[in-house]
Design a protein around this motif. Structure first.
Motif, PDB file in Angstrom:
ATOM      1  N   GLU A 167      34.226  60.418  31.195  1.00 49.91           N
ATOM      2  CA  GLU A 167      34.907  59.488  30.578  1.00 49.91           C
ATOM      3  C   GLU A 167      36.445  59.298  30.667  1.00 49.91           C
ATOM      4  OE1 GLU A 167      35.276  60.349  26.124  1.00 49.91           O
ATOM      5  OE2 GLU A 167      34.051  61.993  26.648  1.00 49.91           O
ATOM      6  N   TYR A 168      36.977  60.444  31.307  1.00 51.83           N
ATOM      7  CA  TYR A 168      38.339  60.485  31.505  1.00 51.83           C
ATOM      8  C   TYR A 168      38.700  59.904  33.075  1.00 51.83           C
ATOM      9  CZ  TYR A 168      37.922  63.486  27.558  1.00 51.83           C
ATOM     10  OH  TYR A 168      37.603  63.885  26.323  1.00 51.83           O
ATOM     11  N   THR A 169      37.621  59.501  33.654  1.00 47.44           N
ATOM     12  CA  THR A 169      37.986  59.078  35.067  1.00 47.44           C
ATOM     13  C   THR A 169      38.961  57.673  35.229  1.00 47.44           C
ATOM     14  OG1 THR A 169      35.780  59.481  35.662  1.00 47.44           O
ATOM     15  CG2 THR A 169      36.995  58.348  37.289  1.00 47.44           C
ATOM     16  N   GLU A 170      39.762  57.678  35.947  1.00 41.28           N
ATOM     17  CA  GLU A 170      40.742  56.651  36.243  1.00 41.28           C
ATOM     18  C   GLU A 170      40.503  56.170  37.368  1.00 41.28           C
ATOM     19  OE1 GLU A 170      42.605  55.087  34.004  1.00 41.28           O
ATOM     20  OE2 GLU A 170      42.415  56.733  32.350  1.00 41.28           O
ATOM     21  N   PRO A 171      40.604  54.948  37.710  1.00 40.48           N
ATOM     22  CA  PRO A 171      40.437  54.279  39.107  1.00 40.48           C
ATOM     23  C   PRO A 171      41.198  54.910  40.105  1.00 40.48           C
ATOM     24  CG  PRO A 171      41.087  52.481  37.423  1.00 40.48           C
ATOM     25  CD  PRO A 171      41.194  53.989  36.787  1.00 40.48           C
ATOM     26  N   GLU A 198      31.429  54.195  37.915  1.00 37.82           N
ATOM     27  CA  GLU A 198      30.512  53.793  36.554  1.00 37.82           C
ATOM     28  C   GLU A 198      30.869  52.528  36.438  1.00 37.82           C
ATOM     29  OE1 GLU A 198      30.963  55.452  32.085  1.00 37.82           O
ATOM     30  OE2 GLU A 198      32.061  56.532  33.723  1.00 37.82           O
ATOM     31  N   ALA A 199      29.999  51.846  35.742  1.00 34.69           N
ATOM     32  CA  ALA A 199      30.020  50.224  35.689  1.00 34.69           C
ATOM     33  C   ALA A 199      31.230  49.775  35.004  1.00 34.69           C
ATOM     34  CB  ALA A 199      28.810  49.663  34.808  1.00 34.69           C
ATOM     35  N   ARG A 200      32.075  50.403  34.138  1.00 40.05           N
ATOM     36  CA  ARG A 200      33.254  49.933  33.579  1.00 40.05           C
ATOM     37  C   ARG A 200      34.228  49.851  34.681  1.00 40.05           C
ATOM     38  NH1 ARG A 200      36.497  54.220  32.258  1.00 40.05           N
ATOM     39  NH2 ARG A 200      35.783  56.388  32.620  1.00 40.05           N
ATOM     40  N   LEU A 201      34.285  50.687  35.616  1.00 36.61           N
ATOM     41  CA  LEU A 201      35.278  50.833  36.675  1.00 36.61           C
ATOM     42  C   LEU A 201      35.097  49.973  37.816  1.00 36.61           C
ATOM     43  CD1 LEU A 201      35.733  54.590  36.009  1.00 36.61           C
ATOM     44  CD2 LEU A 201      37.541  52.728  35.085  1.00 36.61           C
ATOM     45  N   VAL A 202      34.041  49.475  37.942  1.00 40.61           N
ATOM     46  CA  VAL A 202      33.573  48.864  39.336  1.00 40.61           C
ATOM     47  C   VAL A 202      34.590  47.642  39.806  1.00 40.61           C
ATOM     48  CG1 VAL A 202      32.288  47.316  40.642  1.00 40.61           C
ATOM     49  CG2 VAL A 202      31.114  49.281  39.181  1.00 40.61           C
ATOM     50  N   GLU A 203      35.063  46.761  38.675  1.00 44.11           N
ATOM     51  CA  GLU A 203      35.885  45.788  39.094  1.00 44.11           C
ATOM     52  C   GLU A 203      37.371  46.086  39.488  1.00 44.11           C
ATOM     53  OE1 GLU A 203      34.992  42.397  39.757  1.00 44.11           O
ATOM     54  OE2 GLU A 203      32.995  43.155  39.517  1.00 44.11           O
ATOM     55  N   LYS A 204      37.676  47.323  38.907  1.00 45.38           N
ATOM     56  CA  LYS A 204      39.194  47.859  38.888  1.00 45.38           C
ATOM     57  C   LYS A 204      39.162  48.434  40.319  1.00 45.38           C
ATOM     58  CE  LYS A 204      39.676  48.302  34.022  1.00 45.38           C
ATOM     59  NZ  LYS A 204      39.998  49.384  32.958  1.00 45.38           N
ATOM     60  N   VAL A 205      38.215  48.990  40.844  1.00 42.51           N
ATOM     61  CA  VAL A 205      38.276  49.543  42.358  1.00 42.51           C
ATOM     62  C   VAL A 205      37.922  49.046  43.480  1.00 42.51           C
ATOM     63  CG1 VAL A 205      38.464  51.830  40.868  1.00 42.51           C
ATOM     64  CG2 VAL A 205      36.282  51.178  42.010  1.00 42.51           C
ATOM     65  N   LYS A 206      37.029  48.082  43.479  1.00 40.64           N
ATOM     66  CA  LYS A 206      36.128  47.792  44.528  1.00 40.64           C
ATOM     67  C   LYS A 206      36.754  47.010  45.575  1.00 40.64           C
ATOM     68  CE  LYS A 206      34.067  43.426  42.821  1.00 40.64           C
ATOM     69  NZ  LYS A 206      33.030  42.657  42.527  1.00 40.64           N
ATOM     70  N   SER A 207      38.063  46.363  45.016  1.00 49.48           N
ATOM     71  CA  SER A 207      38.853  45.802  46.206  1.00 49.48           C
ATOM     72  C   SER A 207      39.640  46.585  46.906  1.00 49.48           C
ATOM     73  CB  SER A 207      39.739  44.458  45.586  1.00 49.48           C
ATOM     74  OG  SER A 207      40.489  45.355  44.724  1.00 49.48           O
ATOM     75  N   LYS A 208      39.820  47.879  46.549  1.00 51.57           N
ATOM     76  CA  LYS A 208      40.710  48.896  47.178  1.00 51.57           C
ATOM     77  C   LYS A 208      39.995  49.959  47.937  1.00 51.57           C
ATOM     78  CE  LYS A 208      43.610  47.972  43.300  1.00 51.57           C
ATOM     79  NZ  LYS A 208      44.551  48.231  41.919  1.00 51.57           N
TER      80      LYS A 208
END
Length: 224
Positions: A167-171, A198-208
């Motif tokens: 739960e502490y994972t950041e992009p 994790e699903a909550r972070l996909v949109e924040k990282v996938k373009s990078k």
């Protein structure tokens, strides 16, 4: 999430990298997108059937067969393999996922099944979490890979980046881990299949990200 054509999918890696969560995600996805029966076998003799036993009802309610010791032996603190494991490996009419124990001893159990496994097509994923001691750097990953591959007596077919801090994972944690794992895979000459997020972070990282991104859920947040 990864869809693998092999009927036998094996998840191997250092202790605590998240193999059980991945195994349940794989099983859930295979059931939802394929017509084949799906079985999940936990062959972690160090912590026997702990996680599978915890999630048994939900797994079975979702048409996922769990291969584990029967009756009272399912709760015994005695390390041994369930009797159905050998026939399940050879059964090409189902998808079987093997969740392998996370250290040298756990991988030795996989090695004991190597001759049966070599008789059928299989995919063996080496799972890496760069936030676990022993696999934090490229050199540590390579050292652990070579050790576990040797003990397993099987050829690893894929390397999968499953780096996270729960739960502490950041992009940025995920983005930076990709280079470490992909570089290790390149030097080992093994196919880097991408990074689980994790699903909550996909949109924040996938373009990078440079490689494929595979969305997963924590076990208790899967859309059962």
């Amino acid at each position: 999430m990864i869809i693998d054509d092999s009927n036998l999918v094996i998840l191997m890696g250092h202790y605590g990298v998240g193999k059980t969560t991945l195994a349940v995600n794989f099983a859930y996805k295979f059931v939802k997108e394929n017509l084949q029966p799906v079985s999940l076998a936990d062959i972690d003799v160090n912590n026997p059937y702990f996680r599978s036993r915890d999630w048994l009802k939900k797994l079975e309610d979702n048409q996922i067969r769990v291969i584990m010791p029967e009756h009272e032996m399912a709760f015994a603190e005695v390390p041994f393999l369930p009797k159905g494991i050998y026939s399940a490996i050879c059964d090409q009419h189902q998808k079987l996922i093997l969740d392998v124990g996370g250290n040298d001893v756990g991988t030795t159990v996989l090695g004991s099944l190597a001759e049966q496994i070599k008789q059928v097509p299989y995919s063996l994923y080496f799972v890496v979490n760069t936030f676990r001691p022993g696999t934090e750097t490229k050199d540590e990953i390579k050292e652990r890979f070579l050790l576990l591959q040797s003990i397993s007596r099987l050829k690893v077919t894929h390397i999968l980046n499953n780096s996270n801090l729960g739960e502490y994972t950041e992009p940025l944690d995920i983005i930076e881990s990709e280079w470490i794992v992909a570089s290790a895979a390149e030097e080992l000459g093994v196919y880097f299949i991408g990074t689980t997020v994790e699903a909550r972070l996909v949109e924040k990282v996938k373009s990078k990200m440079e490689g494929p991104v595979h969305q997963i859920h924590s076990i208790d947040q899967l859309p059962w």
